[in-house]
Design a protein around this motif. Structure first.
Motif, PDB file in Angstrom:
ATOM      1  N   LEU A  26      39.259  -6.665  -9.895  1.00 22.86           N
ATOM      2  CA  LEU A  26      38.750  -6.758  -8.525  1.00 22.86           C
ATOM      3  C   LEU A  26      37.664  -7.831  -8.432  1.00 22.86           C
ATOM      4  O   LEU A  26      37.640  -8.628  -7.493  1.00 22.86           O
ATOM      5  N   PHE A  27      36.796  -7.897  -9.426  1.00 23.46           N
ATOM      6  CA  PHE A  27      35.758  -8.934  -9.478  1.00 23.46           C
ATOM      7  C   PHE A  27      36.396 -10.328  -9.504  1.00 23.46           C
ATOM      8  O   PHE A  27      35.975 -11.232  -8.777  1.00 23.46           O
ATOM      9  N   VAL A  29      39.362 -11.243  -8.398  1.00 18.68           N
ATOM     10  CA  VAL A  29      39.982 -11.533  -7.099  1.00 18.68           C
ATOM     11  C   VAL A  29      38.915 -11.895  -6.064  1.00 18.68           C
ATOM     12  O   VAL A  29      39.073 -12.846  -5.300  1.00 18.68           O
ATOM     13  N   ILE A  30      37.815 -11.167  -6.054  1.00 21.03           N
ATOM     14  CA  ILE A  30      36.733 -11.469  -5.111  1.00 21.03           C
ATOM     15  C   ILE A  30      36.145 -12.852  -5.392  1.00 21.03           C
ATOM     16  O   ILE A  30      35.878 -13.618  -4.463  1.00 21.03           O
ATOM     17  N   CYS A  31      35.975 -13.175  -6.669  1.00 25.09           N
ATOM     18  CA  CYS A  31      35.478 -14.520  -7.024  1.00 25.09           C
ATOM     19  C   CYS A  31      36.427 -15.597  -6.505  1.00 25.09           C
ATOM     20  O   CYS A  31      35.983 -16.623  -5.981  1.00 25.09           O
ATOM     21  N   ARG A  32      37.712 -15.359  -6.633  1.00 25.50           N
ATOM     22  CA  ARG A  32      38.699 -16.335  -6.150  1.00 25.50           C
ATOM     23  C   ARG A  32      38.632 -16.460  -4.637  1.00 25.50           C
ATOM     24  O   ARG A  32      38.699 -17.560  -4.092  1.00 25.50           O
ATOM     25  N   TRP A  33      38.523 -15.333  -3.951  1.00 17.81           N
ATOM     26  CA  TRP A  33      38.436 -15.378  -2.492  1.00 17.81           C
ATOM     27  C   TRP A  33      37.189 -16.122  -2.038  1.00 17.81           C
ATOM     28  O   TRP A  33      37.236 -16.888  -1.076  1.00 17.81           O
ATOM     29  N   ILE A  34      36.079 -15.911  -2.717  1.00 21.83           N
ATOM     30  CA  ILE A  34      34.835 -16.615  -2.369  1.00 21.83           C
ATOM     31  C   ILE A  34      35.024 -18.119  -2.535  1.00 21.83           C
ATOM     32  O   ILE A  34      34.641 -18.898  -1.659  1.00 21.83           O
ATOM     33  N   ASP A  49      39.783 -19.897 -12.347  1.00 24.53           N
ATOM     34  CA  ASP A  49      39.749 -19.612 -10.911  1.00 24.53           C
ATOM     35  C   ASP A  49      41.097 -19.864 -10.240  1.00 24.53           C
ATOM     36  O   ASP A  49      41.521 -19.113  -9.368  1.00 24.53           O
ATOM     37  N   THR A  53      44.108 -15.001  -9.614  1.00 22.78           N
ATOM     38  CA  THR A  53      44.691 -14.086  -8.631  1.00 22.78           C
ATOM     39  C   THR A  53      46.007 -13.519  -9.147  1.00 22.78           C
ATOM     40  O   THR A  53      46.226 -12.308  -9.104  1.00 22.78           O
ATOM     41  N   SER A  56      45.286 -11.116 -12.071  1.00 31.77           N
ATOM     42  CA  SER A  56      44.681  -9.850 -11.641  1.00 31.77           C
ATOM     43  C   SER A  56      45.648  -8.981 -10.854  1.00 31.77           C
ATOM     44  O   SER A  56      45.740  -7.774 -11.089  1.00 31.77           O
TER      45      SER A  56
END
Length: 133
Positions: A26-27, A29-34, A49, A53, A56
């Motif tokens: 989850l961390f 995926v969130i890093c990638r979204w950011i 990076d 996704t 994960s």
């Protein structure tokens, strides 16, 4: 009435590892979204990076389904079939069907690695981490 869905309980150390894997994915995926929303703000190295996704999501999909199968009393054969299907779909989508995407074998490989890690965890869980209710 007691819930009869789960036929097995998970040993504490395997449950902690399962939750840790989920939080790390989850961390990622969130890093990638950011970094997608704001490209100047990248938390992970670029090479990670770009492919994190697929890694994960493949790992989480296979570990969630496999974990559910095992605690419900299912067999590793079902998990093997699910893992093969996820790998096959991942390869076809990433290499041969470039919808919303360019063909990317490295991304497919990242997804396969995620499924392999999930399968290794689930194999160990099945061997040592389950207790009959």
């Amino acid at each position: 009435m007691k819930n009869q869905m789960a036929k097995k309980e998970v040993k504490k150390n395997y449950l902690i590892l399962y939750l840790s894997i989920c939080v790390v994915c989850l961390f990622f995926v969130i890093c990638r979204w950011i970094s997608t929303i704001n490209p100047s703000l990248t938390i992970l190295p670029e090479i990670i990076d770009i492919h994190v996704t697929n890694f994960s999501l493949s790992l989480m999909l296979s570990i969630f389904t496999g974990f559910t199968v095992l605690i419900s009393g299912g067999k590793m054969k079902i998990i093997r079939i699910i893992s093969i299907i996820i790998v096959f779909i991942n390869l076809v989508y990433e290499v041969f069907v470039p919808i919303l995407n360019t063909p990317d074998f490295v991304d497919a490989l990242a997804g396969i690695i995620g499924v392999v890690i999930s399968y290794l965890y689930l194999s160990r869980l099945n061997r040592n981490g389950l207790i009959d209710k």
